[in-house]
Scaffold this motif. Structure first.
Motif, PDB file in Angstrom:
ATOM      1  N   ALA A  72       0.511  -1.731  -0.062  1.00  0.00           N
ATOM      2  CA  ALA A  72      -0.078  -0.013  -0.050  1.00  0.00           C
ATOM      3  C   ALA A  72       0.605   1.352  -0.006  1.00  0.00           C
ATOM      4  O   ALA A  72      -0.027   2.554  -0.230  1.00  0.00           O
ATOM      5  N   LEU A  79      -3.116   2.953   8.845  1.00  0.00           N
ATOM      6  CA  LEU A  79      -2.728   1.063   9.157  1.00  0.00           C
ATOM      7  C   LEU A  79      -2.447   1.532  10.182  1.00  0.00           C
ATOM      8  O   LEU A  79      -2.337   0.825  11.243  1.00  0.00           O
ATOM      9  N   THR A 300       0.245  -7.547   5.498  1.00  0.00           N
ATOM     10  CA  THR A 300      -0.241  -6.000   6.322  1.00  0.00           C
ATOM     11  C   THR A 300       0.296  -4.576   5.149  1.00  0.00           C
ATOM     12  O   THR A 300       0.301  -3.845   6.123  1.00  0.00           O
ATOM     13  N   SER A 301       0.972  -5.275   4.327  1.00  0.00           N
ATOM     14  CA  SER A 301       2.126  -4.111   3.848  1.00  0.00           C
ATOM     15  C   SER A 301       3.121  -3.953   4.920  1.00  0.00           C
ATOM     16  O   SER A 301       3.641  -2.973   4.570  1.00  0.00           O
ATOM     17  N   ASN A 345      -5.405  -3.388   6.260  1.00  0.00           N
ATOM     18  CA  ASN A 345      -4.933  -3.226   5.583  1.00  0.00           C
ATOM     19  C   ASN A 345      -5.450  -3.318   3.745  1.00  0.00           C
ATOM     20  O   ASN A 345      -5.960  -3.077   2.688  1.00  0.00           O
TER      21      ASN A 345
END
Ligand SMILES: Cc1ncc(COP(=O)(O)O)c(C=O)c1O
Length: 467
Positions: A72, A79, A300-301, A345
């Motif tokens: 992302a 986040l 979770t990027s 995410n």
């Protein structure tokens, strides 16, 4: 062996680099480089979108999404907010006979994205643990279902599957294994799908090459004895060696072979999941359902550590009844904060259409990188989605590669430093033939592709002149 190639910057006097050199044991890193005066440790202090900045204020294009992780992009406040909110609500509780809402929600959501009946999610903190878990599950599953001698795993040459001793046995990079031998026995290797280096007779027919490579899996199962083989581990697009996509028909044929011999097919999607190849899971895109998916990184990027093994209903079935228990787990597996960040995410993916963005732009990414093919040092440009490698050669016509010494001088001696100094963080790797790998955050667009191509063009042109 070069894994993550050391990146050098000019010796500087900044205190952080010196403290890193003196106390931080960096992973897969040749530390002598920071003591012999040839460079100092690059220290990255912040990120925004597709860019990161070092402690001297210099900006770099993050051409590797950290380590195939930051889908992302950097600096996503939502986040960070999801993590903070979860920490306030419930910072930690294990998933050992208990559950918490975020692990439940994430398991359900991942099962919804996974192909077929892969409905059971076992959380880990990373890819290597997920691979380790998959091998252990395969062994126990067969013990519980009347085939107790099935324990070996087949995987592919040069493939990287992580560092725990089981995952390292699955890994196909001899130099990464030798210092730690003896490893877990039973790791069998077959050829990978590097079409550029295919046997001469298949160089012009990708489909035939794919079927040939799939038949090597059958051959290995037959040779080892089907009663001894539990699983085949395959990355949909193999990272190590330089982004080998599956030739048409390859994954389908491997699936058929696994079915024929009752061998589990494990898709190691540690890199390829979460949009990297233009789908939540690359196996969806390729239309083949494995028995297990292992994943981590992009979930979770990179805003929190998180991994998972996702298993089919069939593999969970023996554990639904009686006293059977999968005696395996990790304190941090399914961590509430990691799970909350992963959910945020995935929300972000939906809200911003991240996967559609990859699908809309992957062709442009490929075309932009393919422009490099006019350089004499570029032998091959290959990959899929936002995951590409440029293979470097000494002679384009004969495809002659570099000797070990030349590769050492080229990659470590020049390219890593020069690319980084030119403002591009990416990977120069010679675990197979020498390659440069680029795998930017999934928000990248034409402007970033042009910047990557421009820097690669200048630096590779300079490299050729120095040879
Ligand atoms: C395909 C694959 N499997 C496993 C791993 C290991 O993951 P981790 O470093 O999270 O343990 C990696 C890491 O790059 C990977 O690319």
């Amino acid at each position: 062996m070069t894994t993550t190639t050391n990146t050098f910057t000019e010796p500087g006097s900044d205190a952080l680099a010196e403290r890193a050199r003196d106390h931080l044991w960096m992973h897969f890193t040749r530390h002598s480089a920071y003591y012999d005066g040839s460079g100092h440790v690059p220290v990255i202090v912040r990120g925004e979108g597709a860019y990161v900045w070092d402690d001297q204020g210099k900006r770099y294009l993050d051409g590797l999404a950290g380590l195939f992780v930051v889908q992302a992009g950097h600096g996503r406040k939502e986040l960070a907010a999801a993590a903070a909110k979860q920490m306030e609500e419930l910072a930690f509780f294990p998933v050992w006979s208990y559950a918490h809402p975020r692990a439940i929600e994430l398991a359900e959501r991942l099962a919804g994205h996974a192909p077929g009946d892969l409905n059971r999610v076992f959380f880990t903190t990373g890819g290597g643990e997920a691979v380790e878990s998959a091998w252990k599950l395969a062994k126990q599953y067969f013990k519980l279902t009347g085939k107790p001698t099935k324990h070996k795993v087949i995987s592919r040459n040069v493939a990287y599957h992580g560092t725990p001793q089981g995952a390292l046995s699955v890994t196909g990079i001899p130099s990464a294994k030798v210092p730690f031998e003896p490893l877990v026995p039973g790791g069998i290797k077959v050829p990978n799908t590097n079409f550029y280096r295919a046997p001469e007779e298949y160089r012009h027919d990708e489909k035939a090459f794919g079927l040939w490579a799939a038949e090597r899996v059958r051959e290995a199962i037959e040779f080892e004895g089907p009663d001894s083989v539990a699983a085949v581990f395959i990355e949909p697009v193999q990272n190590s060696g330089g982004c080998f996509p599956p030739p048409p028909g390859y994954l389908e044929r491997v699936r058929e072979i696994c079915d024929e011999y009752d061998v589990l097919l494990v898709a190691d999607e540690t890199i390829t999941a979460f949009g990297r190849i233009g789908d939540m899971f690359a196996m969806n895109r390729y239309g083949v359902t494995p028995d297990i998916i292992t994943c981590a990184k992009g979930m979770t990027s990179g805003y929190a550590p998180m991994g998972a093994m996702i298993a089919s209903d069939r593999l969970f079935e023996p554990f639904r009844h009686g006293t059977n228990t999968f005696l395996h787990g990790y304190t941090w597996g399914g961590h509430p904060v990691g799970a909350a960040v992963a959910l945020a995410n995935l929300d972000l993916f939906e809200r911003e259409g991240i996967i559609d963005h990859v699908l809309d732009n992957e062709g442009a990414f490929r075309r932009t990188l393919e422009k490099l093919s006019d350089l004499p040092i570029v032998g091959d440009v290959r990959g899929a989605g936002y995951f590409y490698a440029v293979e470097l050669v000494k002679d384009k016509t004969s495809r002659e590669t570099f000797t070990e010494d030349e590769a050492e001088r080229l990659l470590r001696g020049f390219l890593s430093r020069a690319l980084f100094e030119a403002g591009l963080y990416c990977r120069a790797d010679d675990r197979g033939e020498p390659v440069i790998q680029v795998s930017p955050p999934l928000i990248a667009d034409q402007q970033h592709f042009d910047e990557i191509e421009g820097i690669l063009r200048n630096v590779l042109t300079e490299a050729w002149a120095l040879l």
